[in-house]
Design a protein around this motif. Structure first.
Motif, PDB file in Angstrom:
ATOM      1  N   ARG A 189       0.831  -1.203   0.000  1.00 39.84           N
ATOM      2  CA  ARG A 189       0.000   0.000   0.000  1.00 39.84           C
ATOM      3  C   ARG A 189       0.868   1.256   0.000  1.00 39.84           C
ATOM      4  NH1 ARG A 189      -4.612   0.568   4.448  1.00 39.84           N
ATOM      5  NH2 ARG A 189      -2.873   0.014   5.803  1.00 39.84           N
ATOM      6  N   MET A 190       1.886   1.292   0.875  1.00 38.69           N
ATOM      7  CA  MET A 190       2.741   2.469   0.930  1.00 38.69           C
ATOM      8  C   MET A 190       3.558   2.621  -0.354  1.00 38.69           C
ATOM      9  SD  MET A 190       3.698   5.177   2.355  1.00 38.69           S
ATOM     10  CE  MET A 190       3.110   5.174   4.038  1.00 38.69           C
ATOM     11  N   ALA A 191       4.027   1.500  -0.898  1.00 38.10           N
ATOM     12  CA  ALA A 191       4.776   1.554  -2.153  1.00 38.10           C
ATOM     13  C   ALA A 191       3.920   2.151  -3.264  1.00 38.10           C
ATOM     14  CB  ALA A 191       5.253   0.157  -2.543  1.00 38.10           C
ATOM     15  N   ASP A 192       2.637   1.819  -3.265  1.00 38.70           N
ATOM     16  CA  ASP A 192       1.728   2.359  -4.274  1.00 38.70           C
ATOM     17  C   ASP A 192       1.566   3.870  -4.098  1.00 38.70           C
ATOM     18  OD1 ASP A 192      -0.499   2.098  -6.339  1.00 38.70           O
ATOM     19  OD2 ASP A 192      -1.603   2.941  -4.640  1.00 38.70           O
ATOM     20  N   ILE A 193       1.472   4.319  -2.842  1.00 36.74           N
ATOM     21  CA  ILE A 193       1.330   5.751  -2.563  1.00 36.74           C
ATOM     22  C   ILE A 193       2.569   6.514  -3.014  1.00 36.74           C
ATOM     23  CG2 ILE A 193       1.159   7.484  -0.736  1.00 36.74           C
ATOM     24  CD1 ILE A 193      -1.482   6.093  -1.342  1.00 36.74           C
ATOM     25  N   ILE A 194       3.742   6.003  -2.651  1.00 32.26           N
ATOM     26  CA  ILE A 194       4.992   6.674  -3.018  1.00 32.26           C
ATOM     27  C   ILE A 194       5.153   6.686  -4.541  1.00 32.26           C
ATOM     28  CG2 ILE A 194       7.514   6.569  -2.877  1.00 32.26           C
ATOM     29  CD1 ILE A 194       6.157   7.535  -0.343  1.00 32.26           C
ATOM     30  N   ASP A 195       4.807   5.595  -5.171  1.00 35.99           N
ATOM     31  CA  ASP A 195       4.904   5.528  -6.632  1.00 35.99           C
ATOM     32  C   ASP A 195       3.990   6.572  -7.269  1.00 35.99           C
ATOM     33  OD1 ASP A 195       5.847   4.001  -9.082  1.00 35.99           O
ATOM     34  OD2 ASP A 195       3.688   3.830  -9.321  1.00 35.99           O
ATOM     35  N   PHE A 196       2.783   6.726  -6.730  1.00 34.65           N
ATOM     36  CA  PHE A 196       1.842   7.708  -7.256  1.00 34.65           C
ATOM     37  C   PHE A 196       2.393   9.126  -7.084  1.00 34.65           C
ATOM     38  CE2 PHE A 196      -1.670  10.703  -6.706  1.00 34.65           C
ATOM     39  CZ  PHE A 196      -2.414  10.457  -7.858  1.00 34.65           C
ATOM     40  N   ILE A 197       2.924   9.422  -5.897  1.00 34.98           N
ATOM     41  CA  ILE A 197       3.453  10.765  -5.634  1.00 34.98           C
ATOM     42  C   ILE A 197       4.635  11.076  -6.538  1.00 34.98           C
ATOM     43  CG2 ILE A 197       4.635  12.197  -3.928  1.00 34.98           C
ATOM     44  CD1 ILE A 197       2.960  10.857  -1.765  1.00 34.98           C
ATOM     45  N   THR A 198       5.568  10.135  -6.673  1.00 37.30           N
ATOM     46  CA  THR A 198       6.780  10.400  -7.449  1.00 37.30           C
ATOM     47  C   THR A 198       6.503  10.541  -8.942  1.00 37.30           C
ATOM     48  OG1 THR A 198       7.251   8.016  -7.503  1.00 37.30           O
ATOM     49  CG2 THR A 198       8.370   9.322  -5.813  1.00 37.30           C
ATOM     50  N   HIS A 199       5.367  10.035  -9.399  1.00 37.54           N
ATOM     51  CA  HIS A 199       5.040  10.173 -10.813  1.00 37.54           C
ATOM     52  C   HIS A 199       4.056  11.311 -11.096  1.00 37.54           C
ATOM     53  CE1 HIS A 199       6.855   6.132 -11.075  1.00 37.54           C
ATOM     54  NE2 HIS A 199       7.098   6.473 -12.318  1.00 37.54           N
ATOM     55  N   HIS A 200       3.503  11.924 -10.035  1.00 37.74           N
ATOM     56  CA  HIS A 200       2.506  12.979 -10.242  1.00 37.74           C
ATOM     57  C   HIS A 200       2.817  14.253  -9.464  1.00 37.74           C
ATOM     58  CE1 HIS A 200       0.315   9.270 -11.355  1.00 37.74           C
ATOM     59  NE2 HIS A 200      -0.324  10.045 -12.207  1.00 37.74           N
ATOM     60  N   TYR A 201       4.032  14.367  -8.892  1.00 39.17           N
ATOM     61  CA  TYR A 201       4.318  15.515  -8.038  1.00 39.17           C
ATOM     62  C   TYR A 201       4.346  16.828  -8.799  1.00 39.17           C
ATOM     63  CZ  TYR A 201       9.164  15.359  -9.754  1.00 39.17           C
ATOM     64  OH  TYR A 201      10.275  15.363 -10.555  1.00 39.17           O
ATOM     65  N   ARG A 202       4.450  16.789 -10.117  1.00 36.07           N
ATOM     66  CA  ARG A 202       4.434  18.035 -10.893  1.00 36.07           C
ATOM     67  C   ARG A 202       3.012  18.613 -10.959  1.00 36.07           C
ATOM     68  NH1 ARG A 202       7.830  14.491 -13.492  1.00 36.07           N
ATOM     69  NH2 ARG A 202       9.964  15.189 -13.922  1.00 36.07           N
ATOM     70  N   GLN A 203       2.032  17.787 -10.616  1.00 36.20           N
ATOM     71  CA  GLN A 203       0.642  18.222 -10.604  1.00 36.20           C
ATOM     72  C   GLN A 203       0.229  18.522  -9.164  1.00 36.20           C
ATOM     73  OE1 GLN A 203      -1.298  14.798 -12.301  1.00 36.20           O
ATOM     74  NE2 GLN A 203       0.249  14.638 -13.926  1.00 36.20           N
ATOM     75  N   GLN A 204      -0.957  19.045  -8.998  1.00 37.73           N
ATOM     76  CA  GLN A 204      -1.467  19.287  -7.654  1.00 37.73           C
ATOM     77  C   GLN A 204      -2.035  17.988  -7.088  1.00 37.73           C
ATOM     78  OE1 GLN A 204      -1.065  22.252  -5.813  1.00 37.73           O
ATOM     79  NE2 GLN A 204       0.347  22.304  -7.558  1.00 37.73           N
ATOM     80  N   ILE A 205      -1.494  17.541  -5.986  1.00 39.15           N
ATOM     81  CA  ILE A 205      -1.934  16.308  -5.341  1.00 39.15           C
ATOM     82  C   ILE A 205      -2.659  16.680  -4.059  1.00 39.15           C
ATOM     83  CG2 ILE A 205      -1.215  14.153  -4.270  1.00 39.15           C
ATOM     84  CD1 ILE A 205       1.201  14.118  -6.096  1.00 39.15           C
ATOM     85  N   LYS A 206      -3.888  16.251  -3.935  1.00 40.62           N
ATOM     86  CA  LYS A 206      -4.687  16.567  -2.758  1.00 40.62           C
ATOM     87  C   LYS A 206      -4.624  15.423  -1.755  1.00 40.62           C
ATOM     88  CE  LYS A 206      -7.905  19.612  -5.190  1.00 40.62           C
ATOM     89  NZ  LYS A 206      -7.330  20.830  -4.574  1.00 40.62           N
TER      90      LYS A 206
END
Length: 296
Positions: free
Chosen positions: A185-202
């Motif tokens: 679960r945490m790996a999925d979260i980190i993967d999502f953040i590292t691939h979308h950090y250029r966008q606004q993440i809520k």
């Protein structure tokens, strides 16, 4: 985040392993292992995560990662590559502290080596003349076998152990908790953040992705990473901004939009807080150092 424990494949025919990775997928998961890891990035660039350190990496970098220190390299896509592909060419050496036996480290001549392995528990970025000498030996390992390969590793470690040409990367020593069922679960979260950090993440996006309430997710994320979501995102964005500033192809305004900041005030404030200087001062300082290095 609790990283994955990675088992390094080894055989009875060799006391350490050397390989050359041309696929970035070899390095794009958050993990740790008992072996120390010496890496030379011949090609490729992106963002590196070592312990609690987030920074950019580039072709030519040399890094020593200590035993059980979590790490992860997120490679950038290259515009000049076919089909906007990722590019990587990395020399990788894995070895245990006692790869030549427990008694070897007890020899009085090897006290500097013990100190090196201890320092590597925070991750080491190798610089200066030492980097070139070690890289030359790593490149020879590709064709070396037997005793010659061991000799090249020992020479590399001797150079590192006697050199001041390095900086510590992480503020935390290794010695991480063992993985739990939450790793996926945490790996999925980190993967999502590292691939979308250029966008606004809520926060709502992340908590929903993790299947938690926002308050529970905030506690969960802080427990596993040692940082709040905002801190983690900010450090990731500043790390990418540093890379863009060194490339010197975009304006400051373009850079703060490219890295996910919504305005210059937020960008300048967070950059100065993390890097202890303004973006322009950082750019001038690094480019001046690069120019001096090129002229030598």
């Amino acid at each position: 985040m609790k990283p994955q424990l990675l088992k390094i494949n080894s055989t009875l025919a060799q006391c350490f392993s050397y390989r050359r990775d041309r696929e970035p997928q070899q390095h794009n998961n958050w993990h740790y292992h008992e072996e120390l890891e010496l890496l030379y990035f011949q090609e490729g660039s992106g963002t590196q995560f070592i312990g609690d350190s987030i920074s950019s990496f580039n072709a030519g970098d040399l890094v020593l990662v200590g035993s059980n220190l979590s790490h992860y390299w997120l490679f950038d896509q290259q515009e000049h590559a076919p089909d906007f592909q990722y590019i990587s060419d990395v020399h990788v050496v894995h070895f245990k502290e006692n790869f030549l036996g427990d008694y070897f480290l007890q020899l009085p001549e090897n006290k500097p080596l013990v100190a090196l392995f201890s320092a590597a528990k925070k991750g080491l970025q190798i610089m200066g003349p030492t980097k070139g000498e070690v890289v030359a030996r790593l490149q020879k390992m590709a064709s070396a076998t037997g005793i010659m390969r061991i000799t090249l590793l020992l020479e590399s470690l001797a150079l590192l152990a006697s050199s001041p040409d390095y900086k510590l990367l992480s503020s935390l020593n290794s010695g991480l908790p063992q993985p739990s069922v939450n790793d996926v679960r945490m790996a999925d979260i980190i993967d999502f953040i590292t691939h979308h950090y250029r966008q606004q993440i809520k926060l709502a996006q992340l908590s929903e992705r993790a299947g938690m309430t926002e308050n529970s997710f905030c506690r969960y994320f802080k427990k596993h990473t040692g940082k709040t979501v905002v801190q983690f995102l900010t450090e990731l964005r500043i790390g990418h901004a540093c890379k863009l500033l060194v490339e010197n192809e975009l304006s400051i305004k373009q850079i703060y939009f490219e890295t996910g900041f919504q305005n210059s005030v937020s960008f300048y404030k967070n950059f100065k807080q993390q890097m202890h200087m303004s973006p322009l001062a950082y750019q001038k300082s690094v480019l001046a150092k690069l120019k001096r290095t090129t002229l030598k």
